[in-house]
Design a protein around this motif. Sequence first.
Motif, PDB file in Angstrom:
ATOM      1  N   UNK A  36       0.597 -10.632  10.377  1.00  0.00           N
ATOM      2  CA  UNK A  36       1.470  -9.943   9.450  1.00  0.00           C
ATOM      3  C   UNK A  36       0.661  -8.858   8.734  1.00  0.00           C
ATOM      4  N   UNK A  37       1.117  -7.611   8.785  1.00  0.00           N
ATOM      5  CA  UNK A  37       0.393  -6.518   8.135  1.00  0.00           C
ATOM      6  C   UNK A  37       0.429  -6.624   6.608  1.00  0.00           C
ATOM      7  N   UNK A  38      -0.670  -6.231   6.003  1.00  0.00           N
ATOM      8  CA  UNK A  38      -0.801  -6.185   4.549  1.00  0.00           C
ATOM      9  C   UNK A  38      -1.147  -4.753   4.181  1.00  0.00           C
ATOM     10  N   UNK A  39      -0.455  -4.214   3.193  1.00  0.00           N
ATOM     11  CA  UNK A  39      -0.726  -2.857   2.731  1.00  0.00           C
ATOM     12  C   UNK A  39      -1.412  -2.884   1.376  1.00  0.00           C
ATOM     13  N   UNK A  63      -2.546  -2.209  -5.548  1.00  0.00           N
ATOM     14  CA  UNK A  63      -1.164  -2.628  -5.320  1.00  0.00           C
ATOM     15  C   UNK A  63      -1.085  -3.161  -3.897  1.00  0.00           C
ATOM     16  N   UNK A  64      -0.577  -4.375  -3.765  1.00  0.00           N
ATOM     17  CA  UNK A  64      -0.540  -5.029  -2.462  1.00  0.00           C
ATOM     18  C   UNK A  64       0.883  -5.452  -2.135  1.00  0.00           C
ATOM     19  N   UNK A  65       1.236  -5.282  -0.876  1.00  0.00           N
ATOM     20  CA  UNK A  65       2.522  -5.746  -0.378  1.00  0.00           C
ATOM     21  C   UNK A  65       2.339  -6.165   1.072  1.00  0.00           C
ATOM     22  N   UNK A  66       3.258  -6.980   1.563  1.00  0.00           N
ATOM     23  CA  UNK A  66       3.201  -7.365   2.966  1.00  0.00           C
ATOM     24  C   UNK A  66       4.596  -7.388   3.551  1.00  0.00           C
ATOM     25  N   UNK A  67       4.652  -7.230   4.863  1.00  0.00           N
ATOM     26  CA  UNK A  67       5.920  -7.186   5.568  1.00  0.00           C
ATOM     27  C   UNK A  67       5.653  -7.476   7.037  1.00  0.00           C
ATOM     28  N   UNK A  68       6.681  -7.910   7.730  1.00  0.00           N
ATOM     29  CA  UNK A  68       6.500  -8.115   9.163  1.00  0.00           C
ATOM     30  C   UNK A  68       6.700  -6.822   9.951  1.00  0.00           C
ATOM     31  N   UNK A  69       7.124  -5.752   9.272  1.00  0.00           N
ATOM     32  CA  UNK A  69       7.324  -4.448   9.901  1.00  0.00           C
ATOM     33  C   UNK A  69       6.348  -3.439   9.295  1.00  0.00           C
ATOM     34  N   UNK A  70       5.333  -3.008  10.048  1.00  0.00           N
ATOM     35  CA  UNK A  70       4.334  -2.077   9.509  1.00  0.00           C
ATOM     36  C   UNK A  70       4.922  -0.755   9.016  1.00  0.00           C
ATOM     37  N   UNK A  71       5.949  -0.257   9.686  1.00  0.00           N
ATOM     38  CA  UNK A  71       6.571   0.999   9.280  1.00  0.00           C
ATOM     39  C   UNK A  71       7.248   0.844   7.921  1.00  0.00           C
ATOM     40  N   UNK A  72       7.980  -0.236   7.742  1.00  0.00           N
ATOM     41  CA  UNK A  72       8.636  -0.505   6.466  1.00  0.00           C
ATOM     42  C   UNK A  72       7.605  -0.679   5.356  1.00  0.00           C
ATOM     43  N   UNK A  73       6.522  -1.363   5.667  1.00  0.00           N
ATOM     44  CA  UNK A  73       5.460  -1.586   4.689  1.00  0.00           C
ATOM     45  C   UNK A  73       4.865  -0.256   4.220  1.00  0.00           C
ATOM     46  N   UNK A  74       4.573   0.624   5.156  1.00  0.00           N
ATOM     47  CA  UNK A  74       4.000   1.923   4.784  1.00  0.00           C
ATOM     48  C   UNK A  74       4.992   2.746   3.970  1.00  0.00           C
ATOM     49  N   UNK A  96       1.712  11.461 -13.578  1.00  0.00           N
ATOM     50  CA  UNK A  96       1.475  12.900 -13.553  1.00  0.00           C
ATOM     51  C   UNK A  96       0.015  13.221 -13.287  1.00  0.00           C
ATOM     52  N   UNK A  97      -0.576  14.036 -14.145  1.00  0.00           N
ATOM     53  CA  UNK A  97      -1.961  14.482 -13.953  1.00  0.00           C
ATOM     54  C   UNK A  97      -2.977  13.375 -14.195  1.00  0.00           C
ATOM     55  N   UNK A  98      -2.553  12.266 -14.780  1.00  0.00           N
ATOM     56  CA  UNK A  98      -3.489  11.151 -15.009  1.00  0.00           C
ATOM     57  C   UNK A  98      -3.861  10.454 -13.702  1.00  0.00           C
ATOM     58  N   UNK A  99      -3.059  10.599 -12.677  1.00  0.00           N
ATOM     59  CA  UNK A  99      -3.369  10.033 -11.357  1.00  0.00           C
ATOM     60  C   UNK A  99      -4.308  10.998 -10.647  1.00  0.00           C
ATOM     61  N   UNK A 100      -5.571  10.605 -10.503  1.00  0.00           N
ATOM     62  CA  UNK A 100      -6.568  11.521  -9.962  1.00  0.00           C
ATOM     63  C   UNK A 100      -6.961  11.206  -8.518  1.00  0.00           C
ATOM     64  N   UNK A 101      -6.528  10.081  -7.983  1.00  0.00           N
ATOM     65  CA  UNK A 101      -6.871   9.752  -6.603  1.00  0.00           C
ATOM     66  C   UNK A 101      -6.090   8.549  -6.122  1.00  0.00           C
ATOM     67  N   UNK A 102      -5.985   8.425  -4.815  1.00  0.00           N
ATOM     68  CA  UNK A 102      -5.304   7.267  -4.231  1.00  0.00           C
ATOM     69  C   UNK A 102      -5.818   7.035  -2.807  1.00  0.00           C
ATOM     70  N   UNK A 103      -5.582   5.828  -2.332  1.00  0.00           N
ATOM     71  CA  UNK A 103      -5.963   5.458  -0.974  1.00  0.00           C
ATOM     72  C   UNK A 103      -4.951   4.421  -0.482  1.00  0.00           C
ATOM     73  N   UNK A 104      -4.427   4.617   0.706  1.00  0.00           N
ATOM     74  CA  UNK A 104      -3.478   3.687   1.300  1.00  0.00           C
ATOM     75  C   UNK A 104      -4.098   3.116   2.562  1.00  0.00           C
ATOM     76  N   UNK A 105      -4.197   1.787   2.610  1.00  0.00           N
ATOM     77  CA  UNK A 105      -4.786   1.098   3.771  1.00  0.00           C
ATOM     78  C   UNK A 105      -3.820   0.060   4.303  1.00  0.00           C
ATOM     79  N   UNK A 106      -3.818  -0.090   5.611  1.00  0.00           N
ATOM     80  CA  UNK A 106      -3.064  -1.158   6.258  1.00  0.00           C
ATOM     81  C   UNK A 106      -4.079  -2.143   6.834  1.00  0.00           C
ATOM     82  N   UNK A 107      -3.992  -3.377   6.423  1.00  0.00           N
ATOM     83  CA  UNK A 107      -4.947  -4.392   6.862  1.00  0.00           C
ATOM     84  C   UNK A 107      -4.315  -5.355   7.837  1.00  0.00           C
TER      85      UNK A 107
END
Length: 93
Positions: free
Chosen positions: A1-4, A56-67, A82-93
């Motif tokens: 099961x994919x984890x995002x 932030x973590x979520x999981x789903x049986x559908x990787x496309x839906x998870x992303x 807004x401008x306070x968000x200075x960076x992000x990273x999205x990973x699928x595990x």
Amino acid sequence: MPIGLLTLEIHIPDARSLKDKRQVLRSLKERLRGRFNIAIAELDHQDTWQRAQIGIVSLSNDPTHLEQSLRAVFDEAEQLLGRELVGHDLEML
């Protein structure tokens, strides 16, 4: 099961204490949890007033839906922070 995993780097220039920082983070976490089915926690910089890293973590049986779900979470966080968000990273595990 994919984890995002979505990691957000936040800079809070108006925070003058840890209490100010926690108020901003609490509000963000409550709004995101209320709208999305996610787990959210502060990962790093707990003792720094103006900086935070949120995971932030979520999981789903559908990787496309998870992303798509985590991209929607990111869009909402970007709108809230807004401008306070200075960076992000999205990973699928």
